[in-house]
Design a protein around this motif. Structure first.
Motif, short mmCIF file in Angstrom:
data_model
loop_
_atom_site.label_atom_id
_atom_site.label_comp_id
_atom_site.label_asym_id
_atom_site.label_seq_id
_atom_site.Cartn_x
_atom_site.Cartn_y
_atom_site.Cartn_z
N LYS A 1 3.02 9.82 -9.38
CA LYS A 1 2.29 10.35 -10.77
C LYS A 1 1.40 11.66 -10.41
CE LYS A 1 -1.43 7.99 -13.53
NZ LYS A 1 -2.26 6.84 -13.63
N GLU A 2 1.10 11.63 -9.45
CA GLU A 2 0.43 13.23 -9.10
C GLU A 2 1.30 14.32 -9.33
OE1 GLU A 2 -2.56 16.16 -8.40
OE2 GLU A 2 -2.67 14.18 -9.07
N ARG A 3 2.57 14.41 -8.81
CA ARG A 3 3.61 15.27 -8.98
C ARG A 3 4.05 15.46 -10.36
NH1 ARG A 3 6.16 13.03 -4.06
NH2 ARG A 3 7.73 11.76 -5.67
N GLU A 4 4.02 14.01 -11.05
CA GLU A 4 4.40 14.33 -12.57
C GLU A 4 3.19 15.11 -13.48
OE1 GLU A 4 5.12 10.35 -13.53
OE2 GLU A 4 7.34 10.21 -13.01
N ARG A 5 1.87 14.63 -13.06
CA ARG A 5 1.02 15.45 -13.62
C ARG A 5 0.76 16.75 -13.58
NH1 ARG A 5 -4.22 17.27 -12.32
NH2 ARG A 5 -3.82 16.88 -10.63
N LYS A 6 0.90 17.32 -12.22
CA LYS A 6 1.11 18.80 -12.01
C LYS A 6 2.31 19.10 -12.62
CE LYS A 6 -1.16 18.54 -7.37
NZ LYS A 6 -0.95 18.76 -5.93
N ASP B 1 0.78 -1.22 -0.01
CA ASP B 1 -0.17 -0.03 -0.07
C ASP B 1 0.90 1.18 -0.02
OD1 ASP B 1 -2.28 -1.61 -0.05
OD2 ASP B 1 -2.68 -1.29 2.01
N GLN B 2 2.16 1.17 0.68
CA GLN B 2 2.74 2.26 0.82
C GLN B 2 3.44 2.51 -0.52
OE1 GLN B 2 5.66 1.42 3.75
NE2 GLN B 2 4.16 1.98 5.63
N ARG B 3 4.06 1.51 -1.26
CA ARG B 3 4.43 1.69 -2.83
C ARG B 3 3.23 2.24 -3.47
NH1 ARG B 3 6.89 -3.50 -1.11
NH2 ARG B 3 5.29 -4.56 -2.32
N LYS B 4 2.44 1.60 -3.32
CA LYS B 4 1.28 2.28 -4.21
C LYS B 4 1.03 3.76 -3.94
CE LYS B 4 -3.88 1.16 -5.51
NZ LYS B 4 -4.92 0.45 -5.18
N ALA C 1 1.41 6.70 -6.45
CA ALA C 1 0.47 7.80 -6.85
C ALA C 1 0.60 8.95 -6.60
CB ALA C 1 -0.93 7.37 -6.00
N ARG C 2 1.44 9.30 -5.53
CA ARG C 2 2.19 10.53 -5.48
C ARG C 2 3.14 11.07 -6.38
NH1 ARG C 2 2.18 8.86 0.22
NH2 ARG C 2 4.24 7.97 0.08
#
Length: 204
Positions: free
Chosen positions: A137-142, A127-130, A134-135
């Motif tokens: 991916k969100e940073r890359e999206r931003k 879950d931590q790796r997931k 996700a964090r």
């Protein structure tokens, strides 16, 4: 092979906490402690049969009870009675007195608890790796949004600068034509004015 679990106990806020974990470090991580409560004397390994039994039945799960009470540890617990009644309750953070090593638990039960803990630990790590992916991916999206917005801003700014330069060039051209017309008119007005004055004199 799954590591043998031990039972650890501490007091945080309005609750006593207990958990079955393979090490003090693992217990601190599960409690979410930001300091070493064991070194500070606020946590211990316990051999209380009731507490050991409760935690081994729920390995890796934080069990709690109202601080200062001797009730059973459960996954959920009510607040101390005085606090629940709306009274002011002062609960000092107490140091835990050292105890003897944990009471032995049935080997089959201990192995089962250790296996469950390892499974839960693997799930927590997954879950931590997931969450970390996700964090990221969100940073890359931003970052992509910022880069796209920056490109659009730079393009619009360049277009504005080009339009402004063109307008300024047109303004300069108009100013030059205006100045040329002013000089032409002054020369013509002077010439025609002189002719008009001569005509007036000749008429007299």
């Amino acid at each position: 092979m799954a590591r043998k679990l031990k039972t650890y106990q501490t007091s945080i806020g309005f609750f006593d906490l207990a958990v079955a974990a393979p090490s003090m470090k693992a217990a601190l991580e599960i409690w979410g402690a930001d300091s070493n409560l064991f070194h500070q004397g606020f946590a211990e390994e316990t051999d209380d049969p009731a507490i050991v039994s409760a935690t081994i039945a729920h390995p890796g799960i934080v069990l709690r009870r109202a601080v200062g009470t001797d009730g059973a540890f459960k996954e959920t617990s009510e607040l101390p009675k005085g606090l629940a009644a709306g009274k002011k309750v002062s609960i000092p953070r107490k140091r835990v007195a050292p105890q003897a090593k944990a009471t032995k638990v049935d080997n089959a039960e201990a192995r089962r608890a250790a296996a469950i803990f390892d499974k839960q630990q693997r799930k927590r790590e997954a879950d931590q790796r997931k969450e970390e992916r996700a964090r990221i991916k969100e940073r890359e999206r931003k970052a992509a949004q910022v880069a796209s917005a920056q490109v659009a801003f730079d393009a619009a700014e360049q277009e504005h600068d080009a339009r402004d330069a063109a307008i300024q060039a047109e303004r300069d051209e108009i100013d030059n034509r205006t100045e040329a017309e002013r000089r032409r008119w002054e020369q013509q007005r002077e010439k025609l004015g002189a002719a008009l004055r001569r005509a007036k004199k000749g008429g007299d």
